[in-house]
Design an enzyme around this catalytic site. Structure first.
Site, PDB file in Angstrom:
ATOM      1  N   GLU A   1       0.827  -1.212   0.000  1.00 44.11           N
ATOM      2  CA  GLU A   1       0.000   0.000   0.000  1.00 44.11           C
ATOM      3  C   GLU A   1       0.862   1.264   0.000  1.00 44.11           C
ATOM      4  O   GLU A   1       0.342   2.352   0.263  1.00 44.11           O
ATOM      5  CB  GLU A   1      -0.951   0.024   1.209  1.00 44.11           C
ATOM      6  CG  GLU A   1      -1.849  -1.182   1.363  1.00 44.11           C
ATOM      7  CD  GLU A   1      -2.887  -1.338   0.259  1.00 44.11           C
ATOM      8  OE1 GLU A   1      -2.900  -0.521  -0.676  1.00 44.11           O
ATOM      9  OE2 GLU A   1      -3.673  -2.298   0.335  1.00 44.11           O
TER      10      GLU A   1
ATOM     11  N   HIS B   1      -6.811  -3.094   9.834  1.00 42.90           N
ATOM     12  CA  HIS B   1      -7.999  -3.907   9.531  1.00 42.90           C
ATOM     13  C   HIS B   1      -8.894  -3.929  10.767  1.00 42.90           C
ATOM     14  O   HIS B   1      -8.980  -4.932  11.475  1.00 42.90           O
ATOM     15  CB  HIS B   1      -7.583  -5.311   9.106  1.00 42.90           C
ATOM     16  CG  HIS B   1      -6.889  -5.357   7.779  1.00 42.90           C
ATOM     17  ND1 HIS B   1      -6.444  -6.521   7.187  1.00 42.90           N
ATOM     18  CD2 HIS B   1      -6.560  -4.361   6.908  1.00 42.90           C
ATOM     19  CE1 HIS B   1      -5.879  -6.249   6.014  1.00 42.90           C
ATOM     20  NE2 HIS B   1      -5.931  -4.943   5.823  1.00 42.90           N
TER      21      HIS B   1
ATOM     22  N   GLU C   1     -17.654  12.323  22.489  1.00 43.30           N
ATOM     23  CA  GLU C   1     -16.455  13.072  22.114  1.00 43.30           C
ATOM     24  C   GLU C   1     -15.917  12.761  20.711  1.00 43.30           C
ATOM     25  O   GLU C   1     -14.910  13.335  20.283  1.00 43.30           O
ATOM     26  CB  GLU C   1     -15.378  12.905  23.188  1.00 43.30           C
ATOM     27  CG  GLU C   1     -15.830  13.655  24.443  1.00 43.30           C
ATOM     28  CD  GLU C   1     -14.869  13.612  25.615  1.00 43.30           C
ATOM     29  OE1 GLU C   1     -13.667  13.411  25.392  1.00 43.30           O
ATOM     30  OE2 GLU C   1     -15.346  13.783  26.741  1.00 43.30           O
TER      31      GLU C   1
ATOM     32  N   HIS D   1     -12.764  -3.543   4.195  1.00 47.52           N
ATOM     33  CA  HIS D   1     -11.311  -3.749   4.276  1.00 47.52           C
ATOM     34  C   HIS D   1     -10.714  -3.157   5.555  1.00 47.52           C
ATOM     35  O   HIS D   1      -9.950  -3.823   6.243  1.00 47.52           O
ATOM     36  CB  HIS D   1     -10.652  -3.133   3.020  1.00 47.52           C
ATOM     37  CG  HIS D   1      -9.191  -3.385   2.902  1.00 47.52           C
ATOM     38  ND1 HIS D   1      -8.534  -3.534   1.698  1.00 47.52           N
ATOM     39  CD2 HIS D   1      -8.212  -3.481   3.839  1.00 47.52           C
ATOM     40  CE1 HIS D   1      -7.250  -3.741   1.898  1.00 47.52           C
ATOM     41  NE2 HIS D   1      -7.023  -3.713   3.198  1.00 47.52           N
TER      42      HIS D   1
HETATM   43  P1  13P Z   1       1.201  -5.388   3.104  1.00 51.62           P
HETATM   44  O1  13P Z   1       1.626  -6.654   3.848  1.00 51.62           O
HETATM   45  O2  13P Z   1       1.796  -5.327   1.727  1.00 51.62           O
HETATM   46  O3  13P Z   1       1.468  -4.167   3.941  1.00 51.62           O
HETATM   47  O4  13P Z   1      -0.374  -5.482   2.878  1.00 51.62           O
HETATM   48  C1  13P Z   1      -1.249  -5.619   3.953  1.00 51.62           C
HETATM   49  C2  13P Z   1      -2.553  -4.941   3.722  1.00 51.62           C
HETATM   50  O5  13P Z   1      -3.263  -4.668   4.665  1.00 51.62           O
HETATM   51  C3  13P Z   1      -2.963  -4.600   2.330  1.00 51.62           C
HETATM   52  O6  13P Z   1      -4.078  -3.766   2.321  1.00 51.62           O
HETATM   53 ZN    ZN Z   2      -5.232  -3.884   4.204  1.00 54.57          ZN
END
Ligand code: 13P
Ligand code: ZN
Length: 275
Positions: free
Chosen positions: A116, A141, A169, A210
């Site tokens: 990313e 995540h 808050e 995601h």
């Molecule tokens: P990376 O291991 O490449 O950082 O990817 C993890 C991820 O959350 C992709 O959205």
């Molecule tokens: Zn991710």
């Protein structure tokens, strides 16, 4: 003194560990980048190795050309960062066009910055324009935010209002609100462009189904923002489940309550998001 002892590296590794302990980083999920100051580059430079080859990012923005970032590695696990920084994180230098990076420290044995990185780089460029003190971009995540993205409209205003209304808050912590990026394939230039458009307006972006992207001037603020948004999202899921699945709650924080809070806390609420 080792590079791992520098204050910004310590703050970075601690944040990776904090996120793991929250349950936000299964396997290699999530990533973190930090824009280094000139002083931090000078402190770290004695530890730099021979730079590796330039790698195109697939995006281009000269705003942060020539700057250095500390980044988690692609496929690396947040839970392993503190124990072995040199294999799991690394410092990259950005080229003069703002279109490529090269590794100058860490990410040993052929590791690469997060997949990313294009999103992180573009987000850094737009956030530093919105707030010159911005230094941190963090992707996690976060389960509550992911759950919420399945059951509420994927739209900035309604997503923000739900979060604001779940805990008094919240509106003080993110008065501009959050933006929502619809489901997209992760890890490339397209999601980087879409996210950076959102981050021109908000310090946080939800990635539907995601997770979450947040920004901030330091590790505490960025982590605190993610923590607050995620807690509000979890409260919504729990309150709605306890309410028989309905989103019609008996008691609510009203728009007037939100505005009164912002007035007394001296923050400017995004007026598009209240009636
Ligand atoms: P990376 O291991 O490449 O950082 O990817 C993890 C991820 O959350 C992709 O959205
Ligand atoms: Zn991710």
């Amino acid at each position: 003194m080792a590079i791992e002892d520098l204050e910004f590296v310590q703050g970075f590794t601690r944040m990776c560990d904090d996120g793991f302990k929250q349950g936000w980083h299964e396997r290699n999920g999530g990533n973190l980048t930090y824009l280094m100051s000139e002083e931090e580059v000078a402190e770290a430079r004695p530890f730099f190795a021979e730079p590796r080859e330039w790698v195109s990012m697939g995006v281009e923005d000269a705003t942060l050309a020539g700057r250095y970032f500390l980044s988690t590695g692609s496929g690396k696990y947040m839970r392993n960062v503190a124990g072995d920084p040199a294999h799991n994180i690394g410092i990259v230098e950005i080229n003069e066009k703002g279109s490529a990076y090269r590794i100058v420290w860490g990410l040993l044995e052929g590791a690469k910055p997060t997949s990313e990185f294009p999103s992180h780089y573009m987000n850094h460029c737009v956030r530093v324009m919105a707030d010159p003190t911005n230094r941190v971009i963090y992707h996690a995540h976060t389960p509550g935010v992911i759950e919420m993205s399945f059951i509420v409209p994927l739209e900035d205003r309604s997503f923000t209002r739900i979060l604001w209304q779940m805990m008094t808050e919240c509106v003080v912590v993110f008065p501009a609100g959050v933006g929502v990026v619809p489901w997209m394939v992760p890890g490339g230039a397209a999601i980087a462009q879409a996210t950076s458009e959102i981050m021109k307006k908000y310090p946080a972006a939800v990635w539907a189904h995601h997770g979450l992207f947040v920004s901030g001037p330091d590790f505490d603020t960025a982590f605190g923002l993610a923590h607050t948004i995620e807690k509000a999202a979890e409260l919504y899921i729990a309150a709605r489940a306890a309410n028989g699945g309905s989103d019609k709650f008996l008691n609510v924080i009203s728009d007037q309550n939100l505005k009164d809070t912002c007035r007394d806390f001296n923050v400017e609420i995004n007026s598009d998001f209240v009636d």
